[in-house]
Design an enzyme around this catalytic site. Structure first.
Site, PDB file in Angstrom:
ATOM      1  N   ASP A   1       0.809  -1.225   0.000  1.00  0.00           N
ATOM      2  CA  ASP A   1       0.000   0.000   0.000  1.00  0.00           C
ATOM      3  C   ASP A   1       0.840   1.272   0.000  1.00  0.00           C
ATOM      4  OD1 ASP A   1      -2.208  -1.658   0.106  1.00  0.00           O
ATOM      5  OD2 ASP A   1      -2.359  -1.545   2.286  1.00  0.00           O
TER       6      ASP A   1
ATOM      7  N   LYS B   1       1.823   2.091  -5.100  1.00  0.00           N
ATOM      8  CA  LYS B   1       2.350   1.533  -6.363  1.00  0.00           C
ATOM      9  C   LYS B   1       1.394   1.816  -7.528  1.00  0.00           C
ATOM     10  CE  LYS B   1       2.421  -2.463  -4.389  1.00  0.00           C
ATOM     11  NZ  LYS B   1       2.108  -2.043  -3.013  1.00  0.00           N
TER      12      LYS B   1
ATOM     13  N   ALA C   1      -4.147  -7.893  -3.587  1.00  0.00           N
ATOM     14  CA  ALA C   1      -3.625  -6.554  -3.847  1.00  0.00           C
ATOM     15  C   ALA C   1      -4.780  -5.591  -4.101  1.00  0.00           C
ATOM     16  CB  ALA C   1      -2.704  -6.589  -5.068  1.00  0.00           C
ATOM     17  N   GLY C   2      -4.569  -4.338  -3.758  1.00  0.00           N
ATOM     18  CA  GLY C   2      -5.546  -3.293  -4.074  1.00  0.00           C
ATOM     19  C   GLY C   2      -4.768  -2.047  -4.444  1.00  0.00           C
ATOM     20  N   HIS C   3      -4.792  -1.689  -5.726  1.00  0.00           N
ATOM     21  CA  HIS C   3      -3.982  -0.569  -6.209  1.00  0.00           C
ATOM     22  C   HIS C   3      -4.901   0.585  -6.609  1.00  0.00           C
ATOM     23  CE1 HIS C   3      -0.401  -3.460  -7.218  1.00  0.00           C
ATOM     24  NE2 HIS C   3      -0.773  -3.497  -5.959  1.00  0.00           N
ATOM     25  N   THR C   4      -4.818   1.659  -5.848  1.00  0.00           N
ATOM     26  CA  THR C   4      -5.713   2.795  -6.082  1.00  0.00           C
ATOM     27  C   THR C   4      -5.141   3.720  -7.146  1.00  0.00           C
ATOM     28  OG1 THR C   4      -6.206   2.701  -3.732  1.00  0.00           O
ATOM     29  CG2 THR C   4      -7.009   4.635  -4.921  1.00  0.00           C
TER      30      THR C   4
ATOM     31  N   GLN D   1       2.069  -5.977  -3.262  1.00  0.00           N
ATOM     32  CA  GLN D   1       2.544  -6.089  -1.876  1.00  0.00           C
ATOM     33  C   GLN D   1       3.851  -5.300  -1.675  1.00  0.00           C
ATOM     34  OE1 GLN D   1       1.700  -9.822  -2.946  1.00  0.00           O
ATOM     35  NE2 GLN D   1      -0.343  -9.106  -2.528  1.00  0.00           N
TER      36      GLN D   1
ATOM     37  N   THR E   1       3.074 -12.683   2.811  1.00  0.00           N
ATOM     38  CA  THR E   1       2.146 -13.203   1.814  1.00  0.00           C
ATOM     39  C   THR E   1       2.840 -14.370   1.109  1.00  0.00           C
ATOM     40  OG1 THR E   1       0.609 -12.538   0.065  1.00  0.00           O
ATOM     41  CG2 THR E   1       2.829 -11.623  -0.050  1.00  0.00           C
TER      42      THR E   1
ATOM     43  N   THR F   1      -9.732  -4.672   2.249  1.00  0.00           N
ATOM     44  CA  THR F   1     -10.567  -5.146   3.354  1.00  0.00           C
ATOM     45  C   THR F   1     -11.173  -4.013   4.174  1.00  0.00           C
ATOM     46  OG1 THR F   1      -8.587  -5.256   4.710  1.00  0.00           O
ATOM     47  CG2 THR F   1      -9.257  -7.294   3.624  1.00  0.00           C
ATOM     48  N   GLY F   2     -10.717  -2.777   3.959  1.00  0.00           N
ATOM     49  CA  GLY F   2     -11.225  -1.646   4.731  1.00  0.00           C
ATOM     50  C   GLY F   2     -10.686  -1.605   6.159  1.00  0.00           C
ATOM     51  N   ARG F   3      -9.766  -2.545   6.485  1.00  0.00           N
ATOM     52  CA  ARG F   3      -9.221  -2.574   7.858  1.00  0.00           C
ATOM     53  C   ARG F   3      -8.384  -1.326   8.113  1.00  0.00           C
ATOM     54  NH1 ARG F   3      -6.038  -8.207   7.835  1.00  0.00           N
ATOM     55  NH2 ARG F   3      -5.717  -7.561   5.687  1.00  0.00           N
TER      56      ARG F   3
ATOM     57  N   GLY G   1       0.253  13.932  -3.491  1.00  0.00           N
ATOM     58  CA  GLY G   1      -1.194  13.804  -3.499  1.00  0.00           C
ATOM     59  C   GLY G   1      -1.558  12.580  -4.310  1.00  0.00           C
TER      60      GLY G   1
HETATM   61  P1  GDP Z   1      -0.738   0.294  -3.508  1.00  0.00           P
HETATM   62  O1  GDP Z   1      -1.315  -0.985  -3.014  1.00  0.00           O
HETATM   63  O2  GDP Z   1       0.729   0.383  -3.284  1.00  0.00           O
HETATM   64  O3  GDP Z   1      -1.109   0.596  -4.925  1.00  0.00           O
HETATM   65  O4  GDP Z   1      -1.382   1.441  -2.606  1.00  0.00           O
HETATM   66  P2  GDP Z   1      -2.945   1.605  -2.210  1.00  0.00           P
HETATM   67  O5  GDP Z   1      -3.681   2.105  -3.389  1.00  0.00           O
HETATM   68  O6  GDP Z   1      -3.455   0.376  -1.546  1.00  0.00           O
HETATM   69  O7  GDP Z   1      -2.839   2.682  -1.059  1.00  0.00           O
HETATM   70  C1  GDP Z   1      -2.254   3.915  -1.306  1.00  0.00           C
HETATM   71  C2  GDP Z   1      -3.254   5.002  -0.950  1.00  0.00           C
HETATM   72  O8  GDP Z   1      -2.565   6.234  -0.906  1.00  0.00           O
HETATM   73  C3  GDP Z   1      -4.352   5.197  -1.964  1.00  0.00           C
HETATM   74  O9  GDP Z   1      -5.514   5.583  -1.304  1.00  0.00           O
HETATM   75  C4  GDP Z   1      -3.838   6.333  -2.835  1.00  0.00           C
HETATM   76  O10 GDP Z   1      -4.871   7.061  -3.464  1.00  0.00           O
HETATM   77  C5  GDP Z   1      -3.127   7.167  -1.816  1.00  0.00           C
HETATM   78  N1  GDP Z   1      -1.985   7.958  -2.281  1.00  0.00           N
HETATM   79  C6  GDP Z   1      -0.988   7.590  -3.127  1.00  0.00           C
HETATM   80  N2  GDP Z   1      -0.060   8.553  -3.212  1.00  0.00           N
HETATM   81  C7  GDP Z   1      -0.480   9.555  -2.396  1.00  0.00           C
HETATM   82  C8  GDP Z   1       0.073  10.821  -2.021  1.00  0.00           C
HETATM   83  O11 GDP Z   1       1.143  11.219  -2.446  1.00  0.00           O
HETATM   84  N3  GDP Z   1      -0.650  11.553  -1.119  1.00  0.00           N
HETATM   85  C9  GDP Z   1      -1.829  11.128  -0.604  1.00  0.00           C
HETATM   86  N4  GDP Z   1      -2.457  11.904   0.260  1.00  0.00           N
HETATM   87  N5  GDP Z   1      -2.365   9.942  -0.931  1.00  0.00           N
HETATM   88  C10 GDP Z   1      -1.692   9.168  -1.801  1.00  0.00           C
HETATM   89  P1  IMO Z   2      -0.861  -4.198  -2.237  1.00  0.00           P
HETATM   90  O1  IMO Z   2      -0.431  -4.760  -3.578  1.00  0.00           O
HETATM   91  C1  IMO Z   2      -0.930  -4.551   2.082  1.00  0.00           C
HETATM   92  C2  IMO Z   2      -0.969  -8.586   3.758  1.00  0.00           C
HETATM   93  C3  IMO Z   2      -2.226  -8.964   4.505  1.00  0.00           C
HETATM   94  C4  IMO Z   2      -1.634  -9.937   5.518  1.00  0.00           C
HETATM   95  C5  IMO Z   2      -0.572 -10.661   4.700  1.00  0.00           C
HETATM   96  C6  IMO Z   2      -1.016 -11.985   4.116  1.00  0.00           C
HETATM   97  O2  IMO Z   2      -2.171  -3.517  -2.279  1.00  0.00           O
HETATM   98  O3  IMO Z   2       0.221  -3.393  -1.633  1.00  0.00           O
HETATM   99  P2  IMO Z   2      -2.624 -12.630   2.110  1.00  0.00           P
HETATM  100  O4  IMO Z   2      -4.078 -12.351   1.883  1.00  0.00           O
HETATM  101  O5  IMO Z   2      -1.742 -12.120   1.026  1.00  0.00           O
HETATM  102  O6  IMO Z   2      -2.335 -14.068   2.437  1.00  0.00           O
HETATM  103  O7  IMO Z   2      -2.253 -11.830   3.470  1.00  0.00           O
HETATM  104  O8  IMO Z   2      -0.204  -9.772   3.660  1.00  0.00           O
HETATM  105  N1  IMO Z   2      -1.178  -8.097   2.368  1.00  0.00           N
HETATM  106  C7  IMO Z   2      -1.117  -6.815   2.013  1.00  0.00           C
HETATM  107  N2  IMO Z   2      -0.948  -5.714   2.757  1.00  0.00           N
HETATM  108  N3  IMO Z   2      -1.001  -4.447   0.741  1.00  0.00           N
HETATM  109  C8  IMO Z   2      -1.147  -5.544  -0.013  1.00  0.00           C
HETATM  110  O9  IMO Z   2      -1.119  -5.514  -1.362  1.00  0.00           O
HETATM  111  C9  IMO Z   2      -1.241  -6.804   0.622  1.00  0.00           C
HETATM  112  N4  IMO Z   2      -1.396  -8.067   0.184  1.00  0.00           N
HETATM  113  C10 IMO Z   2      -1.340  -8.841   1.260  1.00  0.00           C
HETATM  114  O10 IMO Z   2      -2.832  -7.852   5.110  1.00  0.00           O
HETATM  115  O11 IMO Z   2      -0.972  -9.213   6.525  1.00  0.00           O
HETATM  116 MG    MG Z   3      -2.858  -1.646  -1.798  1.00  0.00          MG
END
Ligand code: GDP
Ligand code: IMO
Ligand code: MG
Length: 429
Positions: free
Chosen positions: A13, A16, A39-42, A223, A238, A302-304, A416
């Site tokens: 998170d 990426k 994975a969850g990529h915003t 991850q 993971t 997961t919203g955790r 941002g």
């Molecule tokens: P990823 O899994 O590495 O792609 O990251 P996620 O999408 O799970 O979580 C990153 C969060 O940070 C998302 O809600 C993005 O919109 C937010 N984000 C990314 N870069 C920035 C930043 O520079 N500033 C702020 N405020 N939010 C960011």
């Molecule tokens: P992105 O790509 C953050 C964490 C889970 C748990 C552990 C194992 O969005 O960065 P799993 O379901 O993979 O067996 O869970 O890994 N986890 C992540 N934490 N970002 C992720 O992906 C993750 N993918 C798995 O929370 O601790």
């Molecule tokens: Mg993520």
């Protein structure tokens, strides 16, 4: 042109998705090489706000090929929903390609994921519950079903019959769960296979040919290195095979390692973690709450609530080396805008001694307390800044020090979540 890898340098998170969306404009192929819908990529851009799970973050450019590589574990039902969801919002999946060698997440995998977590009780990993761990266990255990099997009519029926008999025995005898119905699984997955059929191909060839043409190829990690099976905080990691580190990228899309020459390591300007396992800089006080509230630190999947703490340079330097990071990307600098003091952990104290390297033993890591270096905050908004020189002096000093500690230049700074909210000191792609 050799490929560039984008990896997470912390516990996932890091941003990426946002970094890949930005850099995709310079590439012709964007390929995910590991993991599944854990994975969850915003991505936030002119098309809206999206939370991608399996589809690469290059999908918003109509002229790019997006690949889900052989290293991924694909839940075909979830992937179809993701594709449909994108289409409904005007994002075409026409240039999406799915590896015929990628493994399929089957209905027993989430059931086993949940049952294992229950059995672990207080030692639960805190997985995302998507069945990704059990799917990779089956991959290594040679009991997996791959995309090429799923789309192979009679072949799929036969493979499912053999595997389901064994899996039902495991579900019933080991876990005390109800067996799965062959017909229900077969019908649902056959239909999913038929829908995905047009996208399934030998994606390694597609990526190799793009590299041969001299095209720019971006390999999107999932991850973070601290969740990696080999180098992460085992067993709170993971189960992705191949590795979620940059070294896994070559295997995960099917190219030689000599075709990669740049690694962008994405780091938050502080640290977060979801799930269980040690995190030395975790804050349990109101500063931790403040990081969570200002940064809206809640899991994309997961919203955790994410566990929050200061930047851990011991861990970050370890992952920068491990991944061969050539460019550091620091995200979420803006979240620190209002903090009067910002701390960075530069060493650990453990059992009366100072430790400057990241320990293998998770119980040792759990006993580590951080040694901090303090920085004065800049207490000025940075989200509108687009040039390094225009950042407040204290923010510049903070970033320079992060670069020193990482042992890699900070080439991109994200201020941002939106596509253009970033500072390019030196282009990565
Ligand atoms: P990823 O899994 O590495 O792609 O990251 P996620 O999408 O799970 O979580 C990153 C969060 O940070 C998302 O809600 C993005 O919109 C937010 N984000 C990314 N870069 C920035 C930043 O520079 N500033 C702020 N405020 N939010 C960011
Ligand atoms: P992105 O790509 C953050 C964490 C889970 C748990 C552990 C194992 O969005 O960065 P799993 O379901 O993979 O067996 O869970 O890994 N986890 C992540 N934490 N970002 C992720 O992906 C993750 N993918 C798995 O929370 O601790
Ligand atoms: Mg993520």
């Amino acid at each position: 042109m050799p490929a560039v890898v984008v990896i997470g340098g912390q516990w996932g998170d890091e941003g990426k998705g946002r970094v890949v969306d930005f850099h995709s404009q310079y590439c012709s192929v964007i390929a995910r090489y590991s993991a599944g819908n854990n994975a969850g990529h915003t991505v936030i851009n002119d098309r809206g706000t999206f939370a991608l799970r399996l589809v690469p973050a290059g999908i918003f450019y109509d002229d790019k090929d997006c690949v889900i590589g052989n290293g991924c574990a694909i839940n075909p039902i979830a992937l179809w929903e993701e594709i449909e969801g994108l289409k409904a919002r005007g994002v075409s999946a026409e240039r999406l390609h799915i590896s015929d060698r990628a493994h399929v997440v089957m209905p027993w995998h989430p059931l086993i994921d949940a049952a294992d977590e229950r059995l672990r009780g207080p030692f639960a990993i805190g997985t995302t519950g998507r069945g990704i761990g059990p799917a990779f266990v089956d991959k290594a255990g040679r009991a997996g079903i791959r995309m090429c099997d799923l789309i192979d009519g009679a072949g799929f029926r036969e493979r499912l019959r053999i595997i389901l008999e064994y899996k039902n025995a495991v579900l019933e005898k080991l876990y005390g769960l109800e067996p799965l119905s062959f017909d229900a699984v077969y019908n649902e997955y056959r239909e999913a296979g038929e829908r995905l059929l047009p996208y399934v191909t030998d994606t390694s060839l597609l990526v190799q040919e793009a590299l041969d043409r001299g095209d720019e190829v971006l390999l999107e990690g999932a991850q973070g290195a601290l969740l990696d099976l080999d180098f992460g905080t085992y067993e709170f990691v993971t189960s992705s095979v191949p590795s979620s580190t940059a070294a896994g990228a070559a295997v995960g899309v099917g190219i030689g390692p000599n075709r990669i020459n740049r690694v962008a390591g994405v780091y938050k300007a502080y640290t977060t973690r979801v799930g269980n396992g040690p995190m030395p800089t975790e804050l349990f006080d109101e500063e931790g709450e403040r990081l969570r509230n200002v940064g809206r630190e809640y899991g994309t999947v997961t919203g955790r609530p994410r566990r929050c703490g200061w930047f851990d340079a011991v861990a970050a330097r370890f992952t920068a080396r491990l991944n061969g990071v050539t460019s550091a990307v620091v995200t979420r600098l803006d979240v620190l805008d209002a903090f009067p003091v910002i701390r960075v952990c530069t060493a650990y104290q453990v059992d009366g001694a100072e430790l400057r390297s990241f320990p293998a033993n998770t119980t040792v890591l759990a006993r580590c307390t951080p040694v901090y270096e303090d920085f004065p905050g800049w207490e000025t908004p940075t989200s509108d800044v687009r040039r390094f020189a225009d950042l407040p002096a204290n923010a510049q000093a903070y970033l320079r020090r992060l670069g020193e500690l990482l042992g890699a230049p900070v080439d991109i700074i994200s201020v941002g979540p939106e596509r253009d909210q970033c500072i390019q000191v030196r282009p990565v792609v």
